[in-house]
Motif scaffolding. Structure first.
Motif, short mmCIF file in Angstrom:
data_model
loop_
_atom_site.label_atom_id
_atom_site.label_comp_id
_atom_site.label_asym_id
_atom_site.label_seq_id
_atom_site.Cartn_x
_atom_site.Cartn_y
_atom_site.Cartn_z
N GLY A 1 0.80 -1.22 0.00
CA GLY A 1 0.00 0.00 0.00
C GLY A 1 0.83 1.26 0.00
O GLY A 1 2.03 1.24 0.30
N ARG A 2 0.16 2.38 -0.31
CA ARG A 2 0.83 3.69 -0.41
C ARG A 2 0.33 4.68 0.64
O ARG A 2 0.58 5.87 0.54
N LEU A 3 -0.36 4.20 1.65
CA LEU A 3 -0.88 5.11 2.67
C LEU A 3 0.22 5.93 3.36
O LEU A 3 -0.01 7.10 3.68
N PRO A 4 1.41 5.39 3.60
CA PRO A 4 2.44 6.17 4.31
C PRO A 4 2.88 7.43 3.57
O PRO A 4 3.46 8.33 4.18
N ALA A 5 2.62 7.52 2.28
CA ALA A 5 3.03 8.70 1.52
C ALA A 5 2.13 9.90 1.75
O ALA A 5 2.48 11.02 1.37
N ASN A 6 0.97 9.69 2.39
CA ASN A 6 0.02 10.78 2.65
C ASN A 6 -0.58 10.57 4.04
O ASN A 6 -1.78 10.30 4.18
N ILE B 1 -6.78 10.63 8.86
CA ILE B 1 -8.06 11.28 9.16
C ILE B 1 -9.19 10.55 8.45
O ILE B 1 -10.30 10.40 9.01
N ARG B 2 -8.95 10.08 7.23
CA ARG B 2 -9.99 9.30 6.53
C ARG B 2 -10.35 8.05 7.34
O ARG B 2 -11.55 7.73 7.52
N LEU B 3 -9.34 7.34 7.82
CA LEU B 3 -9.60 6.12 8.59
C LEU B 3 -10.35 6.43 9.88
O LEU B 3 -11.25 5.68 10.30
N ILE B 4 -9.99 7.55 10.51
CA ILE B 4 -10.67 7.95 11.75
C ILE B 4 -12.13 8.28 11.46
O ILE B 4 -13.03 7.89 12.21
N GLU B 5 -12.37 8.98 10.36
CA GLU B 5 -13.75 9.32 10.00
C GLU B 5 -14.56 8.07 9.66
O GLU B 5 -15.79 8.07 9.77
N GLU B 6 -13.88 7.00 9.28
CA GLU B 6 -14.56 5.74 8.99
C GLU B 6 -14.75 4.89 10.24
O GLU B 6 -15.29 3.77 10.16
N GLY B 7 -14.27 5.39 11.39
CA GLY B 7 -14.54 4.70 12.65
C GLY B 7 -13.33 4.21 13.41
O GLY B 7 -13.47 3.72 14.54
N ALA B 8 -12.14 4.32 12.85
CA ALA B 8 -10.95 3.85 13.54
C ALA B 8 -10.53 4.84 14.64
O ALA B 8 -10.79 6.04 14.54
N LYS C 1 -3.13 5.06 12.81
CA LYS C 1 -1.68 5.13 12.67
C LYS C 1 -1.10 3.75 12.39
O LYS C 1 -0.23 3.58 11.53
N LYS C 2 -1.57 2.76 13.13
CA LYS C 2 -1.03 1.40 12.98
C LYS C 2 -1.29 0.86 11.58
O LYS C 2 -0.41 0.22 10.97
N HIS D 1 5.03 16.71 2.10
CA HIS D 1 4.64 17.58 0.99
C HIS D 1 3.16 17.91 1.13
O HIS D 1 2.36 17.06 1.50
N ARG D 2 2.79 19.17 0.86
CA ARG D 2 1.37 19.51 0.90
C ARG D 2 0.63 18.72 -0.18
O ARG D 2 1.19 18.39 -1.20
N VAL D 3 -0.68 18.39 0.12
CA VAL D 3 -1.46 18.99 1.19
C VAL D 3 -1.46 18.10 2.43
O VAL D 3 -1.11 16.92 2.35
N TRP D 4 -1.89 18.71 3.56
CA TRP D 4 -2.20 17.92 4.74
C TRP D 4 -3.46 18.48 5.38
O TRP D 4 -3.92 19.56 5.02
N ILE D 5 -4.01 17.72 6.30
CA ILE D 5 -5.34 18.05 6.83
C ILE D 5 -5.24 19.06 7.97
O ILE D 5 -4.44 18.90 8.89
N LYS D 6 -6.08 20.10 7.90
CA LYS D 6 -6.11 21.10 8.97
C LYS D 6 -6.45 20.45 10.31
O LYS D 6 -7.40 19.67 10.40
N GLY D 7 -5.68 20.80 11.30
CA GLY D 7 -5.91 20.27 12.64
C GLY D 7 -5.28 18.92 12.90
O GLY D 7 -5.36 18.41 14.02
N SER D 8 -4.64 18.33 11.88
CA SER D 8 -4.07 16.99 12.05
C SER D 8 -2.86 16.98 12.97
O SER D 8 -2.59 15.96 13.63
N GLY D 9 -2.13 18.08 13.04
CA GLY D 9 -0.97 18.11 13.95
C GLY D 9 -1.38 17.87 15.38
O GLY D 9 -0.73 17.14 16.12
N LYS D 10 -2.49 18.49 15.78
CA LYS D 10 -3.00 18.31 17.14
C LYS D 10 -3.73 16.98 17.29
O LYS D 10 -3.50 16.25 18.27
N LYS D 11 -4.57 16.65 16.32
CA LYS D 11 -5.40 15.46 16.45
C LYS D 11 -4.58 14.18 16.43
O LYS D 11 -4.86 13.23 17.19
N LEU D 12 -3.57 14.12 15.57
CA LEU D 12 -2.79 12.89 15.42
C LEU D 12 -1.57 12.85 16.32
O LEU D 12 -1.15 11.77 16.75
N TRP D 13 -0.98 14.01 16.61
CA TRP D 13 0.32 14.02 17.27
C TRP D 13 0.36 14.88 18.53
O TRP D 13 1.41 14.97 19.17
N GLY D 14 -0.74 15.51 18.87
CA GLY D 14 -0.80 16.29 20.11
C GLY D 14 -0.02 17.58 20.08
O GLY D 14 0.36 18.10 21.14
#
Length: 546
Positions: free
Chosen positions: A155-160, A166-173, A179-180, A213-226
Motif C-alpha cells: 500500500g501507499r498510505l504512508p506517503a500521505n 483522518i480518513r480512517l478515523i472518519e470511517e470509525g478507527a 496510525k497502525k 509535501h502539501r497537502v495535509w489536513i487542517k488540525g491533524s498536527g494536534k489530532k494525530l500528534w498532540g
C-alpha cells in the motif's frame, strides 16, 4: 506532485585503513529521504541556541540517530525544488549540470548520468524503493531504474499520512488504530524487499515518503500528534506571522514531520528484529525546506535550503554534533565508496566517510565551510513564457550572498489573482497553487499573507515573500541569522559583498554552470521553457476519475 522521501538509512562500517574502493565493506544501505522535510527534528532544539520550532516537534527516532551517531548542524540541499534537488542528490553533481533534470515541470532524466543506486546495483547490490525517488519528471524515478525495483504492494498510505489517517478515523478507527494501519504498510513493504535478498547480498533500500509535501489536513498536527498550535507562539521565525491561523498550519506540518519519524521508527525496529541494525548506517534527511510559506521551498534562504541530516554509524562514536558544511550531493560519492563503486570525476559532492569515521565534534574538515545553492524553474506556468527565476547563492559561516539574475521577474511567480482588488477566495489560495504566485505551494499560510497584504502590520511579510528582489542580496549571519535584512547596498559591507560575489562566480565558472557560461541563455529557451507536465492538473484529473 506530492513529494516525499524522508530518511536515509545507510549500512556502513569503518573501512580497514582508509577509503580505498578495494576495502569497501559493501554494507547494506537503507536510504530514507522525505520530501519537503526541512531542518525540523527535536534533536536540533538543543543546538539552535534560541527558541525555535524544534522545541515543539518530537522526533524520538531521528533523535536516536543523533544520540547514537552524528547530527549535522549545517546540512544544505543544492536546489530547494524537488526534482532538481534529487537530480543533484542521486548523481553528486550540481543541479545545473544535470541537463533537463535541473528543472521541475518538464524534467527529463539523462540516462548517461551515473547515479548511486544504479552504480550500487552494478556493484552487486540488490536495490529497491518505496514511493518517491525522482519526480516529477520523465521517466519517473529513472535514477533508480523506474518502477522495476518498486516495493509498494502493501500500500501507499504512508506517503500521505494525515489525509489517510483522518480518513480512517472518519470511517470509525481510533487514532492509534489509524496510525497502525498506515505504519503496518511501511513494515510490509520493507519486509517484501528483505525477503527478495539473496544470501549474503548487500542491499540498498530507498524509502521515499511524501507525507511532508502539501497537502495535509487542517488540525491533524494536534489530532494525530498532540501538537498544540499555541505552543509555537514566540518560536516562529520573523518571516512567519505569529498568528493562530499560521501557527495551526505550521503545527500540521510538524505533525507530518513526526509521521516521517514514526515511519523511520518502523524501519529501525525491523532492522533490530532481523539483527541487521548494527551493520547498517542510518541517515535521515529531506529534499528542502517547508512548503507554502515565506522564505521556504523555492528560496535560497536557510529556511528553504537547510535540512535535517542525522546518521547512525555502526561502531562509530555517538552523540557527535558536526559543524562542517555538508551538501546533500555528498551522499552520492559516500554511498558509491561504501559499495565499492568508483565515484565519477567532476562531482560537486565529496564523500562524508572521513567525517563519519571521526570521533570528533565541531568543525572537522576546515575546507568544509561553504555551500552553493541555486534554482532555475519550478512550476512552468509561474511566469509568462514558462520562464525560470534564476538564482545562485554562496553560504559561508559569516554570510549568505544571493545573485538574482533576472530581478525584473517575480521570484514566486506572477501575482495573477493576487493583483486584483479582491484576492481569490481563501479556499482557492489554500488548495490551488496557480491562482497566485505559483512558485509557492497553495496553503493556509499563503492565503493569510496575501489576504493581509494591505494591512500595515503585515505588509512587510507580504513583500518579503512575494515582492521583486534586487540583483544582489547579502546577509550578515552573525547579526541576522534569519536573513531578514538585506545589506547588499550598505557601503560598510561593500568589500564583503565583492568578495562573496567574486568567489561565487568563480565557483560557478569552474563548474561550467550554463547560467553563466556560453551565452548564459540555456535555461531561457526550449526545451527548458517548454510547458511540461502540470502535476496539479494531473492529480485533479485522477481524483475526478475515481
Amino acid at each position: 506532485m506530492k513529494a516525499g522521501t524522508i530518511l536515509l538509512v545507510v549500512a556502513l562500517t569503518a573501512f580497514a585503513g582508509g577509503t580505498s574502493h578495494a576495502a569497501a565493506p559493501k554494507w547494506d544501505i537503507l536510504f530514507c529521504f522525505a520530501d519537503d522535510w526541512g531542518r525540523y527534528a527535536s534533536c536540533y532544539a538543543g543546538v539552535d541556541g534560541k527558541p525555535s520550532l524544534n522545541q515543539s516537534v518530537k522526533t524520538p527516532n531521528v533523535d536516536r540517530l543523533a544520540r547514537e551517531g552524528v547530527l549535522f548542524r549545517n546540512a544544505f540541499v543544492n536546489a530547494p525544488s524537488c526534482t532538481p534537488c534529487r537530480s543533484s542528490l542521486v548523481s553528486g553533481r550540481y543541479f545545473f549540470n544535470c541537463g533537463r533534470g535541473a528543472i521541475l515541470n518538464g524534467a527529463v532524466w539523462d540516462s548517461a548520468i551515473p547515479t548511486f543506486p544504479l552504480m550500487l546495483k552494478d556493484a552487486g547490490y540488490q536495490i529497491g524503493k518505496s514511493y518517491k525517488v525522482w519526480s516529477p519528471g520523465t521517466p519517473a524515478d529513472a535514477p533508480i531504474g523506474g518502477q522495476e525495483f518498486a516495493y509498494e504492494r502493501a500500500g501507499r498510505l504512508p506517503a500521505n499520512f494525515s489525509e489517510e489517517a483522518i480518513r480512517l478515523i472518519e470511517e470509525g478507527a481510533s487514532v492509534e488504530a489509524a496510525k497502525k494501519t498506515i505504519l503496518d504498510q511501511v513494515a510490509a513493504n520493507f519486509d517484501e524487499f528483505l525477503k527478495d535478498r539473496k544470501s549474503g547480498q548487500p542491499w540498498l533500500y530507498w524509502f521515499g515518503t511524501t507525507t511532508t509535501h502539501r497537502v495535509w489536513i487542517k488540525g491533524s498536527g494536534k489530532k494525530l500528534w498532540g501538537i498544540e498550535p499555541d505552543s509555537l507562539a514566540g518560536k516562529m521565525p520573523k518571516f512567519l506571522p505569529d498568528v493562530p491561523e499560521i501557527r495551526q498550519d505550521v503545527a500540521d506540518y510538524l505533525g507530518e514531520c513526526q509521521a516521517v519519524d514514526a515511519e523511520l521508527g518502523v524501519l529501525l525496529k525491523r532492522l533490530e528484529e532481523t539483527g541487521e541494525l548494527e551493520r547498517t548506517l542510518v541517515v535521515a534527511s529531506g529534499d528542502h525546506g517547508m512548503p507554502g510559506v515565506p522564505a521556504g521551498k523555492c528560496n535560497l534562504y536557510d529556511h528553504g535550503v537547510a535540512v535535517t541530516l542525522a546518521m547512525r554509524v555502526p561502531g562509530g562514536k555517538g552523540g557527535r554534533v558536526v559543524d562542517d558544511f555538508v551538501r546533500l550531493p555528498d551522499l552520492a560519492p559516500t554511498f558509491m565508496e561504501v559499495g565499492g563503486a568508483t565515484p565519477p570525476a567532476g562531482l560537486y559532492g565529496k564523500s562524508l566517510l572521513p567525517l563519519l569515521q571521526s570521533d570528533k565534534s565541531g568543525q572537522i574538515d576546515p575546507d568544509r565551510n561553504w555551500v552553493v545553492t541555486g534554482r532555475e524553474r519550478h512550476v512552468a506556468r509561474a511566469r509568462e513564457g514558462n520562464l525560470p527565476y534564476p538564482m545562485r547563492a554562496l553560504r559561508t559561516p559569516d554570510f549568505l550572498y544571493i545573485r538574482n539574475f533576472a530581478p525584473e521577474r517575480w521570484p514566486m511567480g506572477s501575482p495573477a489573482g493576487a493583483a486584483e482588488s479582491t484576492p481569490p477566495p481563501t479556499a482557492a489560495m489554500e488548495n490551488n497553487t496557480y491562482v497566485a504566485y505559483a512558485d509557492m505551494d497553495a496553503s493556509p499560510t499563503k492565503a493569510w499573507v496575501i489576504e493581509h497584504k494591505d494591512d500595515p502590520k503585515w505588509k512587510w511579510h507580504y513583500d518579503f515573500a512575494f515582492a521583486k528582489r534586487p540583483g544582489e542580496e547579502l546577509y550578515d549571519l552573525k547579526k541576522d541569522p534569519e536573513q531578514n535584512n538585506n545589506i547588499a547596498a550598505d557601503p560598510a559591507y561593500a568589500k564583503s559583498k565583492q568578495e562573496m560575489s567574486a568567489r561565487l562566480m568563480k565557483l560557478l565558472t569552474d563548474a561550467k554552470d550554463p547560467r553563466i557560461t556560453g551565452d548564459g541563455q540555456t535555461f531561457e529557451r526550449s526545451p527548458y521553457t517548454d510547458a511540461g507536465e502540470d502535476p496539479q492538473a494531473k492529480k485533479a484529473k485522477k481524483n475526478k476519475a475515481k
